[in-house]
Write an enzyme that holds these catalytic residues in place. Structure first.
Site, PDB file in Angstrom:
ATOM      1  N   GLU A 181      -7.376   9.025   1.159  1.00 51.73           N
ATOM      2  CA  GLU A 181      -6.815   8.537  -0.095  1.00 51.73           C
ATOM      3  C   GLU A 181      -7.884   8.193  -1.119  1.00 51.73           C
ATOM      4  O   GLU A 181      -8.960   7.695  -0.779  1.00 51.73           O
ATOM      5  CB  GLU A 181      -5.969   7.277   0.155  1.00 51.73           C
ATOM      6  CG  GLU A 181      -4.778   7.510   1.049  1.00 51.73           C
ATOM      7  CD  GLU A 181      -3.902   6.270   1.189  1.00 51.73           C
ATOM      8  OE1 GLU A 181      -2.680   6.448   1.359  1.00 51.73           O
ATOM      9  OE2 GLU A 181      -4.428   5.140   1.146  1.00 51.73           O
ATOM     10  N   CYS A 203       0.863  -1.180   0.000  1.00 53.17           N
ATOM     11  CA  CYS A 203       0.000   0.000   0.000  1.00 53.17           C
ATOM     12  C   CYS A 203       0.899   1.230   0.000  1.00 53.17           C
ATOM     13  O   CYS A 203       1.700   1.385   0.916  1.00 53.17           O
ATOM     14  CB  CYS A 203      -0.882   0.035   1.237  1.00 53.17           C
ATOM     15  SG  CYS A 203      -1.365  -1.566   1.892  1.00 53.17           S
TER      16      CYS A 203
END
Length: 268
Positions: free
Chosen positions: A184, A122
């Protein structure tokens, strides 16, 4: 479960030093010392490049690029809340030839969500030419290949850019410890490859491959707090909303039918 670990030295990067980049980097460290942000100093020394002074890509809720900012600002909840800073990110789900999913436990040095279990990788594409390419999510795929090497020591040839399948996007916000957090627009990338692994201990505490039943058991442990297991918030959102259906498609070869890069799923 067999994990193929590489041996030997990690490859050197090919960046050419730039004096301006070094100046900005060390000025940043000096400011953090002045502000007594000791936790983020460690993060900066490990994760920030003094050459490019890594910048995240700021986007609006439709994934249109609107600017850039430092990792520091993009993960500071005060800035996120006051300025609604939203940055582009990606989450890689790497499966081996047995269709087992590679998970990582984030290292203790991570400012946001240390020691949680999460998907393979990630991270964020950077505000640089090769990672700003929107066509077929090429910039994000380039960034994914870069970070798989940085975090897990996976050579680029083991994860060709063309092998990543961008399945969709999610948009989420998650505070970590009150001071730091995430906001995000996250690209979800799937890839099926057998790879050589050499995890970077500054990034990753542990790794393991799991099948669907083993992941469900991990989720159960996280739900009841057994063995101190915790999952990253973005990973949990993806598990709850998409992962098992898509995992079935990985098995039966119909994953491409699930691709939807037009919808941005706003998850909480």
């Amino acid at each position: 479960m067999y994990i193929h670990r590489c041996h030997g030295c990690r490859p050197e990067t090919s960046h050419v030093p730039r004096p301006v980049g070094y100046f900005v980097f060390y000025f940043h460290i000096l400011m953090l010392i002045t502000l007594n942000h000791v936790h983020f100093i460690l993060y900066s020394l490990i994760c920030l490049c003094p050459i490019d002074f890594q910048l995240c890509i700021l986007v609006d809720e439709n994934d249109k690029v609107v600017g850039h900012d430092t990792k520091y600002n993009c993960h500071l909840m005060e800035k996120i809340e006051k300025e609604n800073l939203l940055h582009r990110a990606f989450s890689v789900f790497l499966f081996n030839s047995k269709y087992e999913l590679l998970l990582q436990q984030r290292s203790t040095t991570k400012v946001t969500f240390p020691l949680v279990w999460t998907n393979t990788c990630c991270s964020h594409p950077l505000y640089r030419e090769t990672e700003l390419i929107d066509e077929n999510a090429l910039g994000v795929r380039n960034a994914a290949q870069r970070r798989l090497l940085d975090e897990l020591g996976i050579p680029a040839e083991d994860v060709p850019v063309d092998e990543f399948i961008p399945l969709g996007h999610i948009l989420y916000k998650a505070p970590s410890d009150g001071k730091w957090g995430e906001h995000e627009l996250d690209y979800l990338l799937f890839i099926v490859r057998d790879v050589c692994l050499k995890p970077n201990p500054d990034e990753v505490k542990d790794i393991k491959y799991v099948n669907p039943q083993q992941l469900k058991e991990l989720v159960r442990k996280a739900d009841v707090g057994e063995d101190g297991v915790k999952l990253s918030p973005w990973f949990r959102l993806i598990v709850d909303n998409f992962l098992f259906e898509w995992w079935d498609r990985v098995h039966n070869g119909t994953l491409h039918e699930a691709v939807d890069m037009k919808t941005i799923h706003k998850l909480t």
